[in-house]
Every structure is written in C-alpha cells, then in structure tokens.
Design a protein around this motif. Sequence first.
Motif, PDB file in Angstrom:
ATOM      1  N   SER A  23       3.462   7.649   4.030  1.00  0.00           N
ATOM      2  CA  SER A  23       2.998   7.664   2.645  1.00  0.00           C
ATOM      3  C   SER A  23       1.601   8.270   2.572  1.00  0.00           C
ATOM      4  O   SER A  23       0.871   8.325   3.563  1.00  0.00           O
ATOM      5  CB  SER A  23       2.972   6.244   2.078  1.00  0.00           C
ATOM      6  N   THR A  48      -1.279   7.318   1.904  1.00  0.00           N
ATOM      7  CA  THR A  48      -2.257   6.234   1.840  1.00  0.00           C
ATOM      8  C   THR A  48      -3.402   6.592   2.771  1.00  0.00           C
ATOM      9  O   THR A  48      -3.240   6.575   3.998  1.00  0.00           O
ATOM     10  CB  THR A  48      -1.624   4.897   2.261  1.00  0.00           C
ATOM     11  N   ALA A  87       1.059   4.275  -3.090  1.00  0.00           N
ATOM     12  CA  ALA A  87       0.569   5.604  -2.693  1.00  0.00           C
ATOM     13  C   ALA A  87       1.023   6.656  -3.703  1.00  0.00           C
ATOM     14  O   ALA A  87       2.068   6.492  -4.352  1.00  0.00           O
ATOM     15  CB  ALA A  87       1.091   5.951  -1.299  1.00  0.00           C
ATOM     16  N   SER A  93       3.643   5.240   9.267  1.00  0.00           N
ATOM     17  CA  SER A  93       3.661   5.405   7.815  1.00  0.00           C
ATOM     18  C   SER A  93       3.536   6.881   7.436  1.00  0.00           C
ATOM     19  O   SER A  93       2.693   7.608   7.967  1.00  0.00           O
ATOM     20  CB  SER A  93       2.523   4.615   7.163  1.00  0.00           C
ATOM     21  N   CYS A 147      -2.966   6.772  -2.649  1.00  0.00           N
ATOM     22  CA  CYS A 147      -4.109   5.929  -2.955  1.00  0.00           C
ATOM     23  C   CYS A 147      -5.076   5.958  -1.774  1.00  0.00           C
ATOM     24  O   CYS A 147      -4.775   6.496  -0.711  1.00  0.00           O
ATOM     25  CB  CYS A 147      -3.663   4.483  -3.226  1.00  0.00           C
ATOM     26  N   ALA A 179       0.835  -1.204   0.000  1.00  0.00           N
ATOM     27  CA  ALA A 179       0.000   0.000   0.000  1.00  0.00           C
ATOM     28  C   ALA A 179       0.870   1.254   0.000  1.00  0.00           C
ATOM     29  O   ALA A 179       0.557   2.245  -0.670  1.00  0.00           O
ATOM     30  CB  ALA A 179      -0.929  -0.002   1.206  1.00  0.00           C
ATOM     31  N   ASP A 180       1.960   1.226   0.751  1.00  0.00           N
ATOM     32  CA  ASP A 180       2.873   2.373   0.757  1.00  0.00           C
ATOM     33  C   ASP A 180       3.507   2.575  -0.617  1.00  0.00           C
ATOM     34  O   ASP A 180       3.732   3.715  -1.042  1.00  0.00           O
ATOM     35  CB  ASP A 180       3.974   2.163   1.803  1.00  0.00           C
ATOM     36  N   LEU A 236      -6.969   3.279   0.610  1.00  0.00           N
ATOM     37  CA  LEU A 236      -6.923   1.874   1.019  1.00  0.00           C
ATOM     38  C   LEU A 236      -8.184   1.568   1.809  1.00  0.00           C
ATOM     39  O   LEU A 236      -8.436   2.170   2.856  1.00  0.00           O
ATOM     40  CB  LEU A 236      -5.674   1.600   1.863  1.00  0.00           C
TER      41      LEU A 236
END
Length: 515
Positions: free
Chosen positions: A364, A366, A325, A362, A327, A321-322, A329
């Motif tokens: 990112s 996301t 990105a 995280s 994105c 997912a990172d 999720l």
Amino acid sequence: MPDFQETTNLVSSYLRARVPLVIIESIEPSRVMDLLRQVADEIRSMNFFEHSRTEGIKDLLTQQSMGDDTSLAAALDQARVTFKARRNVNFVLTDVEDLADETSTSRHLAEMVRLAEACSGSIILIESNPVWTGLGRLGMSVALDVPTTDELAETLQSIINDQEGLVSVAWGPAEVRRAAEILTGVTETEAVNVLMTMLTRKQLGPDDLSQLSEYKDRILGALAGIERIPLREDYSVGGLRQLQSWLVDREFLMKADLSATRLNPPKGVLLVGVPGCGKSLSAKAIAHSWGLPLYRLDMAGILGMYVGQSESRLREALAAADRVAPCVLWVDEIEKALATSNGEGGTTQRLIGQFLYWLQESTSKTFLVATANDVSALPPELLRKGRFDEMFFVDLPDADDRAEIIELYFDRYLEARLSPALLTELVRITDGFSGSDIDSVVHSIASRMFTQGTTLLPPEDELRPWFVDVVPYSRTNHEDVAHLRAWANGRCLPAGTPPAIDAPAGAPIRRLLVG
C-alpha cells in the motif's frame, strides 16, 4: 485476495463442477449479485434462483417472482422441491442468520446441501461472516474483497462519463486514477456515494482530490490503533536540505500510477537525532506538503496486558493503515515500543517480527515516518538496509538555521522583524539551542506581551535575558548528544546540507525543520 474477475472465474468453475455449496464471503451483497448474474448469463444451461427477505424467490436473470412467501423456510422448501424435480439448478441465499455455529438453521442447510449434491444442484451462500465448520466443509469458499484500484477507477470513470454535459469535470485519466487510489479500501457503493456527493456542486477539479481522504475518514470511522492528526496551514521549513531533496522523488512515486511497472511504493524514513530538533514535525510537514492525510500509530496504546493482545492490536493497526492509504503514518519514538533488552520476554520480539513483516510485504502507499531518540535501544534488524528507504540524522541547528528560525518565530508570534545587529547577537546567544527551545522562548515573549495588552516589542536589552536564562538540552545532556552524533556518523545521512569535502571528520551536520 482475488479481484472481481478472478472471483467470477472461481465461482463459475465451482458451479460447472457442480460443487453443492459455494460460499461467497463479502460485505457487498449487491456486488456479489452482479457477479452471479454475469456467471448465470455465461452458463445458460443452468437455472439460477435468488432469495431475499423482501422479495422472496425470483429468477436471477429474468427477475420473475416465484411466489409471495418471502420467508427462508419457504425458500428452502422451494429449493427442496426444485432439486428433486430438475437437475443443474442453483439457489442463491442471502441474509441467512445463525450460521456461525451449529444451530438448527445451519444443520438444516447442511441437509439441503447434501440433497443438492445428490441432485446435481448447488446452493450459493452470500455471507459477510464465517459459517459453521460442519457446513463450510461441504463445499467451497471464496472471498470477494472490496474493489481494487483498477476496478474503482473504472467505476469512477463510468460515473463521470454519465455526467458529461451536466457537470463541469476537469479530471483526466491521471486524476481519476489518483481518486481511485485514495478511495481504495471502501466499497463500490461507498465510492459511488462519495463521487456523486461531490458532483452535486456541478464541478469537479484537481483540487477536489484532497477532499476524498476526508470522506474516506468518515466512512471508515474509528480505526484500530491509529488516529488522524489534523494538519495546520502554516508549516514552515528551515533547513533539512538533503532530506527535502530526497523526499522529492518519494512524493512523485507516492502520487504516480505504478500499476504498469514493477516498482514498489516508498516504504518510509527513519529520523534519528537530538530531541526538539524537528523529527516529529517532519512527519506533519511531509503530509502537509504532499497533500496526504497523517495518521499516528500509538505504540503505547498497542501494548496490551494479555499474551497475544499486543500482536493482535499491532496487526489491526497496520491493516487499518493499509486501508486508509495513501497516507503518511507517523510512529513517534519507535524505540519505546520495540526496544530490546536482555531480560525481556517474547512479546517485543513478536512485535518486531510482525512490524518488519509489514514493512517488507505491504504494497500500500503508506509512507512511514518513524522517529527515535534513543537509537541504541532499537533492534539491529530494524536498522538493516531495506527496512526503511533511508535513515537521516537531524542535528542541532547551525548559525544560519538559527537565524532563520528566530526570524520565523518572531514573525509568526509577533509579526515583528529584528534588526540585523540584534539578530546576530541572538544567534550567538542561542548556540546549542534546538528549534523547540527557540520556539518556547519567543512564544513566552509573545505571551507576556499579550497579558500586558501591548503589541510593542520590548527593548533589545529586555529581550536578551529571555534567551540568556535558558539552559538548552544540549548543555544539560551533553553526553547524550555526543553519543547520538557518534552513533549516526557513518550510519545515517545528514538531514541538512552535507559537509564540505574539507570538513573535519565527524563534524556535526546541523539543519532543522521548524514549524
């Protein structure tokens, strides 16, 4: 993970210190070679030679060939002779096989490293996989990750500058930066290939940014634990006024360049509420509205049958997912994977810990949209302020929303408009219906008309029974709905319009997203 310049400085320091073995881990050998040429140009007092299977041994800077034999054995023999004859010599080796374990090749190379140390020489290995411990401990290692957003932005801008006058490019610095953020996670070569492919159309505009996510999907291929969800073009929103208002700032932050600030990208939102009232649809609507790809984290697929397997799968899925990105999720019914009970083992606790760590650390872009029906099963630590940016409660639609939803679905499936009197009556009949209940009824009417080969809407007295015969979830599970509302009171923001000041305490807030 150090960026290009940090890695360059580290490698330069290792070589100046005459570390006999320098291992550079990277999946981009050409980018590593650019790094080494920069180092070689800075340290002119040293000689640098490179070996490849196709061209043999060459001087790194002048590219002058040192012989016709391209084999690794010939390169190691040349290195042996050169180390003994001269000091401060560096040999760069690529595409060396059988180094992951103790093999004849890895042992031979270890002996060469010891010889290099005795002669003030260095061997530089470019590897994409870890090497045998016995070899790696003879020197120092550094990893060169894929380009950062800043590095990609510089690369993309350089390509655009080179095409000036040949291609019509309507990208300013903001669009270039946005493109770099979208492509973050791919290699420099892949990013160049994507942009050059798009430039073959002889024009590049802001609307083309959305295509970058599609190219990125093709590059990264199947991602562990997450799946790309295709988005339609006909998402419609009814209600959820407070949620929509809250999302405006988050969209701005998701698309803004935050590199010069201390701000973190938005983490996401937890949506709880009555089943069928638009929680899952919200994730799709957010991604569609923001122009971002939507990925679904399949928590059921994450759970493995072996000890440690679930944790490993979740770690891989979140890392994926990172990489994709920016994105959205989507984690649907998150309580099914993270629910806790008195008799459960440590796997769930480890999953919760890993998930919370990712939420906390995280950086990112996301944006997590998690939905839950059975909120009582969620671990308390997941609900603590700061895990998600906010928690919203999505209730059953009120009369105004039901009118909007009924009109929306009659228009979508039948392209028909109802009389005010019939609409008012259907709103009354559908008290307690969720958006999915209304969707199902109108879809059934449209299906019957299709099978009968007619486009004429049935008479009003024939439409009413379709709705009257439905027993909605709110009636069959009245206690569950009451429990959800009681739990959400004081814990969640209403997703719809906040209650009036004089509203009775605990009055349900009813707004719905439909599509």
